[in-house]
Design an enzyme around this catalytic site. Structure first.
Site, PDB file in Angstrom:
ATOM      1  N   HIS A  75       2.789  -4.460   1.228  1.00 47.06           N
ATOM      2  CA  HIS A  75       2.925  -5.980   0.351  1.00 47.06           C
ATOM      3  C   HIS A  75       1.735  -6.471   0.195  1.00 47.06           C
ATOM      4  O   HIS A  75       1.441  -7.414  -0.816  1.00 47.06           O
ATOM      5  CB  HIS A  75       3.633  -6.804   1.118  1.00 47.06           C
ATOM      6  CG  HIS A  75       3.347  -7.412   2.467  1.00 47.06           C
ATOM      7  ND1 HIS A  75       3.486  -7.388   3.700  1.00 47.06           N
ATOM      8  CD2 HIS A  75       2.501  -8.535   2.441  1.00 47.06           C
ATOM      9  CE1 HIS A  75       2.528  -7.894   4.497  1.00 47.06           C
ATOM     10  NE2 HIS A  75       2.116  -8.648   3.813  1.00 47.06           N
ATOM     11  N   ASP A 128       6.876  -1.063   5.285  1.00 53.85           N
ATOM     12  CA  ASP A 128       5.653  -1.759   4.958  1.00 53.85           C
ATOM     13  C   ASP A 128       4.534  -1.106   5.190  1.00 53.85           C
ATOM     14  O   ASP A 128       3.554  -1.295   6.053  1.00 53.85           O
ATOM     15  CB  ASP A 128       5.794  -3.091   5.479  1.00 53.85           C
ATOM     16  CG  ASP A 128       4.767  -4.264   4.683  1.00 53.85           C
ATOM     17  OD1 ASP A 128       4.258  -3.725   3.856  1.00 53.85           O
ATOM     18  OD2 ASP A 128       4.726  -5.415   5.190  1.00 53.85           O
ATOM     19  N   SER A 225      -2.369  -9.634   6.922  1.00 54.19           N
ATOM     20  CA  SER A 225      -1.304  -8.647   6.843  1.00 54.19           C
ATOM     21  C   SER A 225      -2.080  -7.420   6.806  1.00 54.19           C
ATOM     22  O   SER A 225      -3.240  -7.300   6.294  1.00 54.19           O
ATOM     23  CB  SER A 225      -0.520  -8.983   5.654  1.00 54.19           C
ATOM     24  OG  SER A 225       0.485  -9.876   5.834  1.00 54.19           O
TER      25      SER A 225
END
Length: 269
Positions: A75, A128, A225
């Site tokens: 992402h 992810d 992230s």
């Protein structure tokens, strides 16, 4: 149940209200400063074109698992995060060994190739993972090993650390220096209980792992992230999603590295 919010990025977050739910772009809350030169396998993803010169353009994190291979969250390379298609970002770099993102220490290497998992599910957050191939090799001693299936680092109760340069409070207070927070690996059942509502994402024990502390206060948060979760000297997870930052009963959810290690090897430069 608080709804999921979009990814909140880099410097822009410093001007936004405190997030109230999912951290699709998370960093370290309740941690301590560490020497980036001693943790060269923790890398910052950076684009000055997209995020400006402040903090070297950092917007996500990653782990150097080969001299030319970085793993991060899929992402992080989405249009939601970058504001444009990833193919339009010509100055994507990774930074290793830079304690203060306002300086030019350490090494900064351009990303030559990107592989983003086509199976990444934006609804459940499963899969992810992205693999970045660097234009230049990093020193061999700067890498970290990926944990395999059954690695002792996944044992519930094992001590782990999550690394990042981002928000240290959940209120947009971004740290210029690399930080680490000590957390515990959690039972899959505890994570499933923490996230029963699919609107926040769906915990999948085969592709995800949880880490945190019972009382809260130490966690990932906005700004990092894709950063590594490390246990017993190996990277066991990548910061992926969760609700809030360090909230009691709301552990961080990470991509289970052992579940994607074969994909990483397949798509490594």
């Amino acid at each position: 149940m608080i709804p999921v919010i979009p990814a909140l990025l880099g410097v822009l977050l410093a001007f936004l209200p405190a997030p109230q739910a999912q951290a699709r772009d998370r960093a370290v809350v309740g941690g301590r400063p560490v020497d980036a030169a001693e943790h060269p396998w923790v890398v910052a993803l950076a684009s000055r074109d997209r995020f400006g010169d402040t903090r070297s353009g950092q917007f996500c994190g990653g782990a150097l698992v080969g001299v030319r291979t970085v793993i991060t969250a899929a992402h992080c390379l989405s249009q939601e995060v970058l504001g444009v298609a990833h193919a339009e970002v010509d100055d994507l770099h990774v930074i290793s060994g830079r304690n203060d993102l306002g300086e030019d220490t350490g090494r900064e290497v351009k990303v030559g190739k990107k592989w983003i998992n086509p199976g990444y599910d934006t609804g459940t957050n499963a899969g992810d993972i992205a693999v970045l191939t660097l234009d230049e090799a990093m020193p061999g001693g700067s890498t970290i090993t990926m944990a395999g299936s059954g690695d002792r680092g996944y044992t519930p109760g094992s001590a782990a650390e999550v690394y990042g340069w981002g928000d240290i409070s959940g209120n947009g207070d971004y740290a210029p220096q690399l930080r680490a927070a000590e957390v515990d690996m959690l039972e899959d059942s505890a994570c499933a209980r923490a996230y029963p509502n699919r609107s926040e994402g769906a915990f999948d024990k085969d592709s995800m792992v949880c880490a945190g502390v019972a009382e809260g206060g130490r966690d990932a948060c906005q700004g990092d992230s894709g950063g590594p979760l490390v246990a017993h000297g190996k990277v066991v997870g990548l910061v992926s999603w969760g609700a809030g930052c360090g909230e009691e009963g709301r552990p961080g959810v990470y991509t289970r590295v052992s579940a994607v290690a074969s994909l990483v090897r397949e798509h490594s430069g």
